[in-house]
Design a protein around this motif. Structure first.
Motif, PDB file in Angstrom:
ATOM      1  N   HIS A  27      35.333  12.143 -27.671  1.00 22.56           N
ATOM      2  CA  HIS A  27      34.536  13.258 -28.173  1.00 22.56           C
ATOM      3  C   HIS A  27      33.256  13.425 -27.352  1.00 22.56           C
ATOM      4  O   HIS A  27      32.465  12.490 -27.244  1.00 22.56           O
ATOM      5  CB  HIS A  27      34.135  13.022 -29.631  1.00 22.56           C
ATOM      6  N   VAL A  28      33.054  14.608 -26.775  1.00 26.47           N
ATOM      7  CA  VAL A  28      31.789  14.949 -26.120  1.00 26.47           C
ATOM      8  C   VAL A  28      30.943  15.646 -27.180  1.00 26.47           C
ATOM      9  O   VAL A  28      31.180  16.808 -27.518  1.00 26.47           O
ATOM     10  CB  VAL A  28      32.008  15.859 -24.897  1.00 26.47           C
ATOM     11  N   LEU A  29      29.950  14.928 -27.719  1.00 23.45           N
ATOM     12  CA  LEU A  29      29.211  15.402 -28.894  1.00 23.45           C
ATOM     13  C   LEU A  29      27.840  15.969 -28.555  1.00 23.45           C
ATOM     14  O   LEU A  29      27.201  16.571 -29.413  1.00 23.45           O
ATOM     15  CB  LEU A  29      29.065  14.252 -29.897  1.00 23.45           C
ATOM     16  N   ASN A  30      27.375  15.771 -27.355  1.00 17.22           N
ATOM     17  CA  ASN A  30      26.145  16.432 -26.904  1.00 17.22           C
ATOM     18  C   ASN A  30      26.238  16.586 -25.397  1.00 17.22           C
ATOM     19  O   ASN A  30      26.348  15.598 -24.675  1.00 17.22           O
ATOM     20  CB  ASN A  30      24.892  15.628 -27.279  1.00 17.22           C
ATOM     21  N   ALA A  31      26.249  17.836 -24.965  1.00 17.29           N
ATOM     22  CA  ALA A  31      26.299  18.132 -23.531  1.00 17.29           C
ATOM     23  C   ALA A  31      25.217  19.154 -23.228  1.00 17.29           C
ATOM     24  O   ALA A  31      25.487  20.323 -22.971  1.00 17.29           O
ATOM     25  CB  ALA A  31      27.673  18.654 -23.132  1.00 17.29           C
ATOM     26  N   PRO A  32      23.953  18.715 -23.281  1.00 12.07           N
ATOM     27  CA  PRO A  32      22.836  19.642 -23.104  1.00 12.07           C
ATOM     28  C   PRO A  32      22.646  20.011 -21.645  1.00 12.07           C
ATOM     29  O   PRO A  32      23.276  19.446 -20.751  1.00 12.07           O
ATOM     30  CB  PRO A  32      21.645  18.825 -23.616  1.00 12.07           C
ATOM     31  N   SER A  33      21.754  20.967 -21.403  1.00 12.34           N
ATOM     32  CA  SER A  33      21.331  21.194 -20.028  1.00 12.34           C
ATOM     33  C   SER A  33      20.852  19.856 -19.469  1.00 12.34           C
ATOM     34  O   SER A  33      20.106  19.146 -20.143  1.00 12.34           O
ATOM     35  CB  SER A  33      20.183  22.203 -20.003  1.00 12.34           C
ATOM     36  N   PRO A  34      21.382  19.432 -18.325  1.00 14.34           N
ATOM     37  CA  PRO A  34      22.055  20.155 -17.249  1.00 14.34           C
ATOM     38  C   PRO A  34      23.576  19.989 -17.222  1.00 14.34           C
ATOM     39  O   PRO A  34      24.152  19.600 -16.196  1.00 14.34           O
ATOM     40  CB  PRO A  34      21.447  19.502 -16.027  1.00 14.34           C
ATOM     41  N   ALA A  35      24.258  20.247 -18.339  1.00 14.47           N
ATOM     42  CA  ALA A  35      25.701  20.001 -18.393  1.00 14.47           C
ATOM     43  C   ALA A  35      26.471  20.803 -17.343  1.00 14.47           C
ATOM     44  O   ALA A  35      27.416  20.292 -16.728  1.00 14.47           O
ATOM     45  CB  ALA A  35      26.233  20.309 -19.787  1.00 14.47           C
ATOM     46  N   ALA A  36      26.085  22.062 -17.137  1.00 15.65           N
ATOM     47  CA  ALA A  36      26.802  22.862 -16.142  1.00 15.65           C
ATOM     48  C   ALA A  36      26.577  22.296 -14.745  1.00 15.65           C
ATOM     49  O   ALA A  36      27.520  22.135 -13.958  1.00 15.65           O
ATOM     50  CB  ALA A  36      26.355  24.317 -16.217  1.00 15.65           C
ATOM     51  N   THR A  37      25.323  21.978 -14.425  1.00 14.92           N
ATOM     52  CA  THR A  37      25.007  21.364 -13.129  1.00 14.92           C
ATOM     53  C   THR A  37      25.830  20.106 -12.913  1.00 14.92           C
ATOM     54  O   THR A  37      26.383  19.863 -11.830  1.00 14.92           O
ATOM     55  CB  THR A  37      23.512  20.989 -13.079  1.00 14.92           C
ATOM     56  N   ALA A  38      25.908  19.285 -13.951  1.00 12.17           N
ATOM     57  CA  ALA A  38      26.515  17.955 -13.848  1.00 12.17           C
ATOM     58  C   ALA A  38      27.978  17.947 -14.249  1.00 12.17           C
ATOM     59  O   ALA A  38      28.545  16.879 -14.504  1.00 12.17           O
ATOM     60  CB  ALA A  38      25.732  16.982 -14.730  1.00 12.17           C
ATOM     61  N   ALA A  39      28.609  19.122 -14.303  1.00 14.46           N
ATOM     62  CA  ALA A  39      29.964  19.212 -14.841  1.00 14.46           C
ATOM     63  C   ALA A  39      30.962  18.308 -14.125  1.00 14.46           C
ATOM     64  O   ALA A  39      31.839  17.709 -14.767  1.00 14.46           O
ATOM     65  CB  ALA A  39      30.445  20.661 -14.785  1.00 14.46           C
ATOM     66  N   LEU A  40      30.856  18.187 -12.815  1.00 14.20           N
ATOM     67  CA  LEU A  40      31.849  17.398 -12.081  1.00 14.20           C
ATOM     68  C   LEU A  40      31.742  15.906 -12.398  1.00 14.20           C
ATOM     69  O   LEU A  40      32.752  15.274 -12.744  1.00 14.20           O
ATOM     70  CB  LEU A  40      31.746  17.665 -10.584  1.00 14.20           C
ATOM     71  N   PRO A  41      30.557  15.272 -12.335  1.00  8.82           N
ATOM     72  CA  PRO A  41      30.493  13.864 -12.735  1.00  8.82           C
ATOM     73  C   PRO A  41      30.747  13.639 -14.224  1.00  8.82           C
ATOM     74  O   PRO A  41      31.332  12.620 -14.613  1.00  8.82           O
ATOM     75  CB  PRO A  41      29.083  13.424 -12.328  1.00  8.82           C
ATOM     76  N   ILE A  42      30.336  14.573 -15.081  1.00  8.52           N
ATOM     77  CA  ILE A  42      30.652  14.428 -16.509  1.00  8.52           C
ATOM     78  C   ILE A  42      32.157  14.456 -16.709  1.00  8.52           C
ATOM     79  O   ILE A  42      32.726  13.660 -17.457  1.00  8.52           O
ATOM     80  CB  ILE A  42      30.006  15.553 -17.334  1.00  8.52           C
ATOM     81  N   GLY A  43      32.812  15.411 -16.052  1.00  9.19           N
ATOM     82  CA  GLY A  43      34.266  15.506 -16.171  1.00  9.19           C
ATOM     83  C   GLY A  43      34.957  14.228 -15.736  1.00  9.19           C
ATOM     84  O   GLY A  43      35.931  13.791 -16.366  1.00  9.19           O
ATOM     85  N   ARG A  44      34.466  13.608 -14.674  1.00  6.39           N
ATOM     86  CA  ARG A  44      35.071  12.349 -14.225  1.00  6.39           C
ATOM     87  C   ARG A  44      34.891  11.245 -15.268  1.00  6.39           C
ATOM     88  O   ARG A  44      35.790  10.452 -15.503  1.00  6.39           O
ATOM     89  CB  ARG A  44      34.468  11.919 -12.888  1.00  6.39           C
ATOM     90  N   GLU A  45      33.695  11.186 -15.885  1.00  8.85           N
ATOM     91  CA  GLU A  45      33.444  10.152 -16.889  1.00  8.85           C
ATOM     92  C   GLU A  45      34.320  10.357 -18.128  1.00  8.85           C
ATOM     93  O   GLU A  45      34.933   9.412 -18.636  1.00  8.85           O
ATOM     94  CB  GLU A  45      31.973  10.144 -17.286  1.00  8.85           C
ATOM     95  N   VAL A  46      34.389  11.581 -18.607  1.00  8.50           N
ATOM     96  CA  VAL A  46      35.231  11.858 -19.773  1.00  8.50           C
ATOM     97  C   VAL A  46      36.697  11.652 -19.418  1.00  8.50           C
ATOM     98  O   VAL A  46      37.468  11.072 -20.198  1.00  8.50           O
ATOM     99  CB  VAL A  46      34.976  13.287 -20.290  1.00  8.50           C
ATOM    100  N   GLY A  47      37.079  12.098 -18.218  1.00  5.98           N
ATOM    101  CA  GLY A  47      38.460  11.897 -17.776  1.00  5.98           C
ATOM    102  C   GLY A  47      38.814  10.428 -17.656  1.00  5.98           C
ATOM    103  O   GLY A  47      39.933  10.015 -18.010  1.00  5.98           O
ATOM    104  N   ARG A  48      37.880   9.624 -17.155  1.00  4.81           N
ATOM    105  CA  ARG A  48      38.129   8.179 -17.052  1.00  4.81           C
ATOM    106  C   ARG A  48      38.400   7.575 -18.424  1.00  4.81           C
ATOM    107  O   ARG A  48      39.322   6.768 -18.599  1.00  4.81           O
ATOM    108  CB  ARG A  48      36.916   7.504 -16.411  1.00  4.81           C
ATOM    109  N   ARG A  49      37.614   7.985 -19.408  1.00  7.13           N
ATOM    110  CA  ARG A  49      37.811   7.455 -20.760  1.00  7.13           C
ATOM    111  C   ARG A  49      39.138   7.925 -21.343  1.00  7.13           C
ATOM    112  O   ARG A  49      39.814   7.171 -22.051  1.00  7.13           O
ATOM    113  CB  ARG A  49      36.641   7.890 -21.658  1.00  7.13           C
ATOM    114  N   ALA A  50      39.507   9.170 -21.065  1.00  2.00           N
ATOM    115  CA  ALA A  50      40.787   9.682 -21.555  1.00  2.00           C
ATOM    116  C   ALA A  50      41.954   8.929 -20.934  1.00  2.00           C
ATOM    117  O   ALA A  50      42.925   8.585 -21.623  1.00  2.00           O
ATOM    118  CB  ALA A  50      40.893  11.181 -21.266  1.00  2.00           C
ATOM    119  N   LEU A  51      41.872   8.681 -19.625  1.00  4.18           N
ATOM    120  CA  LEU A  51      42.958   7.961 -18.957  1.00  4.18           C
ATOM    121  C   LEU A  51      43.019   6.511 -19.443  1.00  4.18           C
ATOM    122  O   LEU A  51      44.116   5.929 -19.540  1.00  4.18           O
ATOM    123  CB  LEU A  51      42.765   8.007 -17.455  1.00  4.18           C
ATOM    124  N   SER A  52      41.878   5.912 -19.754  1.00  8.35           N
ATOM    125  CA  SER A  52      41.871   4.561 -20.314  1.00  8.35           C
ATOM    126  C   SER A  52      42.562   4.534 -21.670  1.00  8.35           C
ATOM    127  O   SER A  52      43.358   3.635 -21.977  1.00  8.35           O
ATOM    128  CB  SER A  52      40.436   4.061 -20.444  1.00  8.35           C
TER     129      SER A  52
END
Length: 413
Positions: free
Chosen positions: A383-408
Protein backbone atom coordinates in the motif's frame (compact mmCIF):
# COMPACT_ATOMS: atom_id res chain seq x y z
CA UNK A 1 6.33 -37.95 -10.16
CA UNK A 2 6.73 -35.54 -7.27
CA UNK A 3 8.30 -32.92 -9.54
CA UNK A 4 5.58 -33.40 -12.17
CA UNK A 5 2.77 -32.98 -9.63
CA UNK A 6 4.38 -29.79 -8.33
CA UNK A 7 4.68 -28.43 -11.87
CA UNK A 8 1.06 -29.29 -12.66
CA UNK A 9 -0.04 -27.52 -9.47
CA UNK A 10 2.03 -24.45 -10.42
CA UNK A 11 0.41 -24.29 -13.88
CA UNK A 12 -3.07 -24.66 -12.36
CA UNK A 13 -2.34 -21.83 -9.92
CA UNK A 14 -1.16 -19.55 -12.72
CA UNK A 15 -4.25 -20.32 -14.77
CA UNK A 16 -6.44 -19.42 -11.80
CA UNK A 17 -4.98 -15.89 -11.72
CA UNK A 18 -5.57 -13.30 -14.41
CA UNK A 19 -2.27 -11.62 -13.55
CA UNK A 20 0.62 -11.82 -11.15
CA UNK A 21 0.45 -8.24 -9.88
CA UNK A 22 -2.65 -6.07 -9.90
CA UNK A 23 -2.02 -2.33 -9.50
CA UNK A 24 -4.93 -0.14 -8.43
CA UNK A 25 -4.43 3.43 -9.64
CA UNK A 26 -3.37 4.81 -13.02
CA UNK A 27 -1.55 7.89 -11.82
CA UNK A 28 2.17 8.33 -12.28
CA UNK A 29 3.11 6.24 -9.22
CA UNK A 30 0.93 3.28 -10.21
CA UNK A 31 2.12 3.35 -13.81
CA UNK A 32 5.76 3.74 -12.75
CA UNK A 33 5.33 0.71 -10.49
CA UNK A 34 3.99 -1.35 -13.39
CA UNK A 35 6.90 -0.13 -15.55
CA UNK A 36 9.44 -1.03 -12.85
CA UNK A 37 8.03 -4.52 -12.30
CA UNK A 38 8.07 -5.47 -15.97
CA UNK A 39 11.60 -4.07 -16.35
CA UNK A 40 12.93 -5.88 -13.29
CA UNK A 41 11.13 -9.18 -13.93
CA UNK A 42 10.25 -9.63 -17.62
CA UNK A 43 7.36 -12.01 -18.08
CA UNK A 44 5.58 -10.89 -14.92
CA UNK A 45 1.93 -10.34 -15.78
CA UNK A 46 0.84 -6.90 -14.58
CA UNK A 47 -2.62 -5.34 -14.81
CA UNK A 48 -3.42 -1.74 -13.86
CA UNK A 49 -6.96 -0.70 -12.93
CA UNK A 50 -7.85 2.99 -13.27
CA UNK A 51 -11.38 4.23 -12.59
CA UNK A 52 -11.08 7.21 -14.95
CA UNK A 53 -11.24 6.95 -18.78
CA UNK A 54 -7.52 7.80 -19.05
CA UNK A 55 -4.34 8.10 -17.00
CA UNK A 56 -3.22 10.91 -14.67
CA UNK A 57 -6.63 12.54 -14.22
CA UNK A 58 -6.11 13.60 -10.60
CA UNK A 59 -2.93 14.51 -8.68
CA UNK A 60 -0.55 13.70 -11.55
CA UNK A 61 -2.38 15.86 -14.06
CA UNK A 62 -3.36 18.69 -11.72
CA UNK A 63 -0.10 20.11 -10.41
CA UNK A 64 2.48 22.69 -11.40
CA UNK A 65 4.46 20.29 -13.60
CA UNK A 66 7.68 21.01 -11.69
CA UNK A 67 10.65 18.64 -11.58
CA UNK A 68 11.73 19.31 -7.99
CA UNK A 69 15.38 19.37 -7.00
CA UNK A 70 14.96 17.96 -3.48
CA UNK A 71 16.30 21.01 -1.66
CA UNK A 72 13.43 21.21 0.84
CA UNK A 73 13.61 17.71 2.22
CA UNK A 74 15.32 16.40 5.35
CA UNK A 75 18.64 14.75 4.41
CA UNK A 76 18.31 10.98 4.49
CA UNK A 77 14.50 11.03 4.14
CA UNK A 78 12.82 9.11 1.35
CA UNK A 79 11.67 12.41 -0.15
CA UNK A 80 15.22 13.75 -0.30
CA UNK A 81 16.72 10.58 -1.77
CA UNK A 82 13.94 9.98 -4.26
CA UNK A 83 13.69 13.61 -5.39
CA UNK A 84 17.39 14.12 -6.05
CA UNK A 85 17.69 10.81 -7.87
CA UNK A 86 14.28 11.12 -9.50
CA UNK A 87 14.87 14.60 -10.92
CA UNK A 88 17.87 13.41 -12.92
CA UNK A 89 16.04 10.26 -14.03
CA UNK A 90 12.92 12.21 -15.03
CA UNK A 91 14.95 14.54 -17.26
CA UNK A 92 16.64 11.52 -18.85
CA UNK A 93 13.30 9.72 -19.33
CA UNK A 94 11.74 12.78 -20.98
CA UNK A 95 14.74 13.17 -23.28
CA UNK A 96 14.70 9.48 -24.22
CA UNK A 97 11.02 9.50 -25.19
CA UNK A 98 10.79 13.01 -26.64
CA UNK A 99 8.55 14.39 -23.89
CA UNK A 100 8.48 18.17 -23.50
CA UNK A 101 10.69 19.27 -20.61
CA UNK A 102 13.17 21.97 -19.62
CA UNK A 103 15.71 22.40 -16.82
CA UNK A 104 15.05 26.02 -15.95
CA UNK A 105 16.34 26.42 -12.39
CA UNK A 106 14.31 28.29 -9.80
CA UNK A 107 14.53 31.07 -7.24
CA UNK A 108 13.53 30.73 -3.59
CA UNK A 109 13.01 34.29 -2.38
CA UNK A 110 12.92 35.72 1.13
CA UNK A 111 10.66 38.78 1.32
CA UNK A 112 10.88 39.40 5.09
CA UNK A 113 13.78 39.44 7.55
CA UNK A 114 12.19 36.65 9.59
CA UNK A 115 12.60 34.37 6.55
CA UNK A 116 16.36 34.91 6.17
CA UNK A 117 17.42 32.24 8.72
CA UNK A 118 15.14 29.71 7.01
CA UNK A 119 16.60 30.65 3.63
CA UNK A 120 20.14 30.10 4.91
CA UNK A 121 19.05 26.76 6.39
CA UNK A 122 17.82 25.74 2.93
CA UNK A 123 21.26 26.50 1.50
CA UNK A 124 22.80 24.10 4.01
CA UNK A 125 20.11 21.49 3.41
CA UNK A 126 20.63 21.71 -0.33
CA UNK A 127 24.35 21.14 0.06
CA UNK A 128 23.75 18.17 2.37
CA UNK A 129 21.48 16.71 -0.30
CA UNK A 130 24.12 17.26 -3.00
CA UNK A 131 22.21 20.03 -4.78
CA UNK A 132 24.13 23.00 -6.25
CA UNK A 133 22.77 26.33 -5.01
CA UNK A 134 23.81 29.95 -5.52
CA UNK A 135 23.10 32.60 -2.88
CA UNK A 136 21.82 35.91 -4.22
CA UNK A 137 21.49 39.40 -2.81
CA UNK A 138 18.50 41.63 -3.48
CA UNK A 139 19.99 43.17 -6.63
CA UNK A 140 21.03 39.82 -8.07
CA UNK A 141 17.45 38.52 -7.97
CA UNK A 142 16.62 40.76 -10.91
CA UNK A 143 19.32 39.14 -13.04
CA UNK A 144 17.01 36.13 -13.14
CA UNK A 145 13.58 37.72 -12.61
CA UNK A 146 13.38 41.48 -13.34
CA UNK A 147 9.84 41.82 -11.90
CA UNK A 148 10.49 39.89 -8.66
CA UNK A 149 11.53 41.62 -5.44
CA UNK A 150 13.04 40.22 -2.25
CA UNK A 151 15.70 40.70 0.42
CA UNK A 152 17.72 37.67 -0.65
CA UNK A 153 17.29 34.47 -2.62
CA UNK A 154 18.90 31.24 -3.65
CA UNK A 155 19.05 29.86 -7.18
CA UNK A 156 18.60 26.11 -7.56
CA UNK A 157 19.88 25.05 -10.95
CA UNK A 158 18.54 21.48 -11.16
CA UNK A 159 14.82 22.35 -10.98
CA UNK A 160 12.79 22.04 -14.17
CA UNK A 161 9.36 21.49 -15.69
CA UNK A 162 7.81 18.78 -17.82
CA UNK A 163 4.53 17.32 -19.07
CA UNK A 164 3.68 14.71 -16.43
CA UNK A 165 0.56 13.53 -18.22
CA UNK A 166 2.72 12.64 -21.22
CA UNK A 167 5.16 10.90 -18.86
CA UNK A 168 2.31 8.82 -17.41
CA UNK A 169 1.11 7.83 -20.87
CA UNK A 170 4.62 6.79 -21.88
CA UNK A 171 5.08 4.74 -18.71
CA UNK A 172 1.82 2.93 -19.47
CA UNK A 173 2.90 2.17 -23.01
CA UNK A 174 6.48 1.19 -22.18
CA UNK A 175 5.49 -1.06 -19.29
CA UNK A 176 3.71 -3.57 -21.48
CA UNK A 177 1.16 -3.99 -18.69
CA UNK A 178 -2.53 -4.44 -19.36
CA UNK A 179 -4.16 -1.09 -18.55
CA UNK A 180 -7.90 -1.11 -17.90
CA UNK A 181 -9.52 2.32 -17.82
CA UNK A 182 -13.03 2.92 -16.49
CA UNK A 183 -12.40 0.13 -13.96
CA UNK A 184 -13.51 1.39 -10.55
CA UNK A 185 -12.82 -1.07 -7.76
CA UNK A 186 -15.83 -1.88 -5.56
CA UNK A 187 -14.90 -5.09 -3.71
CA UNK A 188 -11.60 -6.72 -2.76
CA UNK A 189 -11.47 -10.30 -1.51
CA UNK A 190 -8.05 -11.28 -0.21
CA UNK A 191 -7.27 -14.83 0.83
CA UNK A 192 -3.62 -15.24 1.85
CA UNK A 193 -3.49 -18.85 0.67
CA UNK A 194 -5.09 -18.12 -2.72
CA UNK A 195 -4.52 -14.51 -3.74
CA UNK A 196 -6.61 -11.39 -4.29
CA UNK A 197 -9.82 -11.03 -6.26
CA UNK A 198 -11.14 -7.59 -7.22
CA UNK A 199 -14.59 -6.78 -8.58
CA UNK A 200 -15.09 -3.57 -10.54
CA UNK A 201 -18.21 -1.48 -10.99
CA UNK A 202 -18.77 -3.05 -14.41
CA UNK A 203 -18.91 -6.50 -12.78
CA UNK A 204 -15.53 -7.72 -14.00
CA UNK A 205 -13.55 -9.89 -11.59
CA UNK A 206 -9.75 -9.85 -11.78
CA UNK A 207 -7.72 -12.38 -9.82
CA UNK A 208 -4.11 -11.68 -8.92
CA UNK A 209 -1.38 -13.14 -6.79
CA UNK A 210 -0.37 -9.75 -5.33
CA UNK A 211 -2.14 -6.40 -5.10
CA UNK A 212 -0.44 -2.98 -5.18
CA UNK A 213 -2.47 -0.04 -3.90
CA UNK A 214 -1.55 3.23 -5.65
CA UNK A 215 -5.03 4.71 -5.39
CA UNK A 216 -3.90 8.19 -4.31
CA UNK A 217 -6.91 10.08 -2.96
CA UNK A 218 -8.60 6.76 -2.15
CA UNK A 219 -5.59 4.73 -0.98
CA UNK A 220 -6.73 4.42 2.65
CA UNK A 221 -10.15 3.18 1.52
CA UNK A 222 -8.53 0.57 -0.73
CA UNK A 223 -6.32 -0.57 2.15
CA UNK A 224 -9.38 -1.08 4.35
CA UNK A 225 -11.18 -2.93 1.54
CA UNK A 226 -8.18 -5.26 1.43
CA UNK A 227 -8.56 -5.86 5.17
CA UNK A 228 -5.48 -3.90 6.26
CA UNK A 229 -5.65 -1.05 8.77
CA UNK A 230 -3.75 1.88 7.21
CA UNK A 231 -3.41 3.68 10.54
CA UNK A 232 -4.04 7.03 8.83
CA UNK A 233 -6.71 8.87 6.90
CA UNK A 234 -6.51 10.78 3.65
CA UNK A 235 -7.65 14.36 4.27
CA UNK A 236 -8.07 16.12 0.92
CA UNK A 237 -6.64 19.63 0.58
CA UNK A 238 -7.57 21.62 -2.50
CA UNK A 239 -4.90 23.75 -4.14
CA UNK A 240 -6.32 26.63 -6.17
CA UNK A 241 -4.42 28.22 -9.05
CA UNK A 242 -4.58 31.33 -11.18
CA UNK A 243 -2.96 31.83 -14.57
CA UNK A 244 -1.01 35.02 -15.21
CA UNK A 245 -2.56 37.08 -18.01
CA UNK A 246 0.85 38.68 -18.64
CA UNK A 247 3.17 35.66 -18.64
CA UNK A 248 6.13 37.83 -19.69
CA UNK A 249 6.25 39.08 -16.08
CA UNK A 250 7.81 35.78 -14.99
CA UNK A 251 10.72 34.08 -16.74
CA UNK A 252 10.90 30.82 -14.81
CA UNK A 253 10.06 29.42 -11.36
CA UNK A 254 9.82 31.59 -8.23
CA UNK A 255 9.02 30.23 -4.76
CA UNK A 256 8.65 31.79 -1.33
CA UNK A 257 10.58 30.46 1.66
CA UNK A 258 8.33 27.63 2.94
CA UNK A 259 6.92 27.41 6.44
CA UNK A 260 8.69 24.42 8.05
CA UNK A 261 5.53 23.52 10.01
CA UNK A 262 3.66 22.54 6.85
CA UNK A 263 4.33 20.14 3.97
CA UNK A 264 3.03 22.76 1.52
CA UNK A 265 5.34 25.09 -0.40
CA UNK A 266 3.16 28.20 -0.45
CA UNK A 267 1.94 30.29 -3.38
CA UNK A 268 4.59 30.22 -6.10
CA UNK A 269 5.05 31.30 -9.72
CA UNK A 270 5.57 28.57 -12.31
CA UNK A 271 6.25 29.05 -16.02
CA UNK A 272 5.08 25.75 -17.46
CA UNK A 273 6.38 23.83 -20.43
CA UNK A 274 3.74 25.51 -22.63
CA UNK A 275 4.88 29.02 -21.65
CA UNK A 276 1.90 29.84 -19.46
CA UNK A 277 2.53 31.00 -15.88
CA UNK A 278 0.52 29.50 -13.05
CA UNK A 279 0.30 31.10 -9.62
CA UNK A 280 -0.59 29.02 -6.58
CA UNK A 281 -1.58 26.84 -4.97
CA UNK A 282 -3.06 27.69 -1.64
CA UNK A 283 -4.23 24.81 0.60
CA UNK A 284 -7.81 24.59 1.87
CA UNK A 285 -9.76 21.53 3.06
CA UNK A 286 -11.78 20.03 0.22
CA UNK A 287 -15.36 18.89 0.85
CA UNK A 288 -14.79 15.73 -1.20
CA UNK A 289 -11.78 13.67 -2.16
CA UNK A 290 -12.18 14.95 -5.68
CA UNK A 291 -13.55 18.31 -4.58
CA UNK A 292 -12.00 20.60 -7.15
CA UNK A 293 -14.24 23.52 -6.19
CA UNK A 294 -16.48 24.56 -3.28
CA UNK A 295 -19.55 23.22 -5.10
CA UNK A 296 -18.38 19.60 -4.95
CA UNK A 297 -19.61 18.10 -1.68
CA UNK A 298 -19.83 14.36 -0.96
CA UNK A 299 -21.49 13.88 2.43
CA UNK A 300 -20.07 10.39 3.07
CA UNK A 301 -16.50 11.51 2.38
CA UNK A 302 -16.93 14.74 4.31
CA UNK A 303 -18.41 12.82 7.23
CA UNK A 304 -15.44 10.45 7.26
CA UNK A 305 -13.05 13.42 7.35
CA UNK A 306 -14.95 15.04 10.23
CA UNK A 307 -15.08 11.75 12.13
CA UNK A 308 -11.30 11.34 12.02
CA UNK A 309 -9.81 12.65 15.28
CA UNK A 310 -6.73 13.92 13.47
CA UNK A 311 -8.86 16.40 11.51
CA UNK A 312 -9.93 18.25 14.64
CA UNK A 313 -6.44 18.21 16.07
CA UNK A 314 -5.11 19.81 12.89
CA UNK A 315 -7.81 22.46 13.09
CA UNK A 316 -7.04 23.31 16.71
CA UNK A 317 -3.30 23.36 16.16
CA UNK A 318 -3.18 25.33 12.90
CA UNK A 319 -6.38 27.38 12.78
CA UNK A 320 -4.56 30.67 12.17
CA UNK A 321 -2.71 29.27 9.16
CA UNK A 322 -5.92 27.67 7.88
CA UNK A 323 -7.88 30.92 8.26
CA UNK A 324 -5.35 32.71 6.07
CA UNK A 325 -5.56 30.02 3.39
CA UNK A 326 -9.37 30.12 3.51
CA UNK A 327 -9.36 33.90 3.14
CA UNK A 328 -7.14 33.67 0.06
CA UNK A 329 -9.50 31.05 -1.35
CA UNK A 330 -12.60 33.20 -0.94
CA UNK A 331 -11.02 36.57 -1.79
CA UNK A 332 -9.14 37.19 -5.02
CA UNK A 333 -7.87 40.42 -3.50
CA UNK A 334 -6.31 38.55 -0.58
CA UNK A 335 -4.73 36.06 -2.99
CA UNK A 336 -3.33 38.94 -5.05
CA UNK A 337 -1.87 40.54 -1.93
CA UNK A 338 -0.02 37.29 -1.17
CA UNK A 339 1.37 37.16 -4.72
CA UNK A 340 2.55 40.78 -4.51
CA UNK A 341 5.06 39.80 -1.86
CA UNK A 342 7.04 38.21 -4.70
CA UNK A 343 5.66 40.05 -7.72
CA UNK A 344 4.76 43.63 -6.69
CA UNK A 345 3.53 44.65 -10.14
CA UNK A 346 0.71 42.10 -10.32
CA UNK A 347 -2.93 43.24 -10.15
CA UNK A 348 -6.20 41.37 -9.60
CA UNK A 349 -6.92 41.76 -13.30
CA UNK A 350 -3.72 39.88 -14.12
CA UNK A 351 -5.00 36.71 -12.40
CA UNK A 352 -7.22 34.40 -14.43
CA UNK A 353 -8.81 31.40 -12.63
CA UNK A 354 -7.23 28.05 -13.59
CA UNK A 355 -8.13 24.44 -12.74
CA UNK A 356 -7.52 23.40 -9.13
CA UNK A 357 -5.87 20.27 -7.79
CA UNK A 358 -6.50 18.18 -4.68
CA UNK A 359 -3.66 16.81 -2.56
CA UNK A 360 -4.10 13.45 -0.84
CA UNK A 361 -2.64 14.32 2.56
CA UNK A 362 -2.17 11.43 4.99
CA UNK A 363 -3.04 12.42 8.56
CA UNK A 364 -2.36 10.35 11.67
CA UNK A 365 -4.89 10.07 14.53
CA UNK A 366 -2.93 12.60 16.60
CA UNK A 367 -3.23 15.21 13.84
CA UNK A 368 0.29 14.78 12.45
CA UNK A 369 0.54 15.60 8.76
CA UNK A 370 2.62 12.76 7.30
CA UNK A 371 5.48 14.53 5.55
CA UNK A 372 7.36 11.64 3.93
CA UNK A 373 6.40 8.77 1.68
CA UNK A 374 4.48 6.10 3.53
CA UNK A 375 4.52 2.56 2.13
CA UNK A 376 3.12 -0.35 4.14
CA UNK A 377 2.75 -4.03 3.39
CA UNK A 378 0.15 -6.64 4.22
CA UNK A 379 -0.42 -10.23 3.16
CA UNK A 380 -0.10 -10.25 -0.65
CA UNK A 381 -0.43 -6.46 -0.69
CA UNK A 382 1.68 -3.31 -0.87
CA UNK A 383 0.00 0.00 0.00
CA UNK A 384 1.32 3.44 -1.01
CA UNK A 385 -0.43 5.52 1.66
CA UNK A 386 1.30 8.88 1.26
CA UNK A 387 2.90 10.04 -1.96
CA UNK A 388 3.24 13.80 -1.51
CA UNK A 389 5.12 16.25 -3.66
CA UNK A 390 7.69 15.42 -5.08
CA UNK A 391 5.96 12.14 -6.02
CA UNK A 392 5.78 13.00 -9.72
CA UNK A 393 9.44 14.06 -9.80
CA UNK A 394 10.46 10.90 -7.96
CA UNK A 395 8.08 8.56 -9.77
CA UNK A 396 10.79 6.34 -11.26
CA UNK A 397 12.66 5.53 -8.01
CA UNK A 398 9.37 5.25 -6.10
CA UNK A 399 8.09 2.82 -8.71
CA UNK A 400 11.21 0.70 -8.33
CA UNK A 401 10.83 0.59 -4.54
CA UNK A 402 7.15 -0.34 -4.67
CA UNK A 403 7.85 -2.80 -7.48
CA UNK A 404 10.64 -4.41 -5.45
CA UNK A 405 8.26 -4.96 -2.55
CA UNK A 406 5.60 -6.37 -4.87
CA UNK A 407 8.05 -8.80 -6.45
CA UNK A 408 9.24 -9.85 -2.98
CA UNK A 409 5.62 -10.56 -2.00
CA UNK A 410 5.20 -12.46 -5.25
CA UNK A 411 8.20 -14.64 -4.50
CA UNK A 412 6.72 -15.51 -1.11
CA UNK A 413 3.40 -16.69 -2.57
Amino acid sequence: MHYRSREVERVRTELAHDCDVLVIGGGIVGLSTAYAITRAAPGTRVTVLEKEPGPARHQTGRNSGVIHSGIYYRPGSLKARYAVRGAAEMVKFCAEYGIDHAVTGKLIVATARAELPRLHALVQRGRENGIPVRELGAAQIQEYEPEVRGLAAIHVGTTGVCDYVAVARQLAEASGAEIRYGAEVLVIDRRPELGVAVRTRSGDVIRARVLVNCAGLHCDEVARMTGDDPGMRIIPFRGEYYELAQPEMVRGLVYPVPDPAFPFLGVHLTRGIDGSVHIGPNAVPALAREGYDWGVVRPRELGATLAWPGSWRIARRHWRYGAGELRRSLSKGAFTTAVRRLLPGVTEGDLVPAPAGVRAQAVLPDGTLVDDFLIREGARAVHVLNAPSPAATAALPIGREVGRRALSALADC
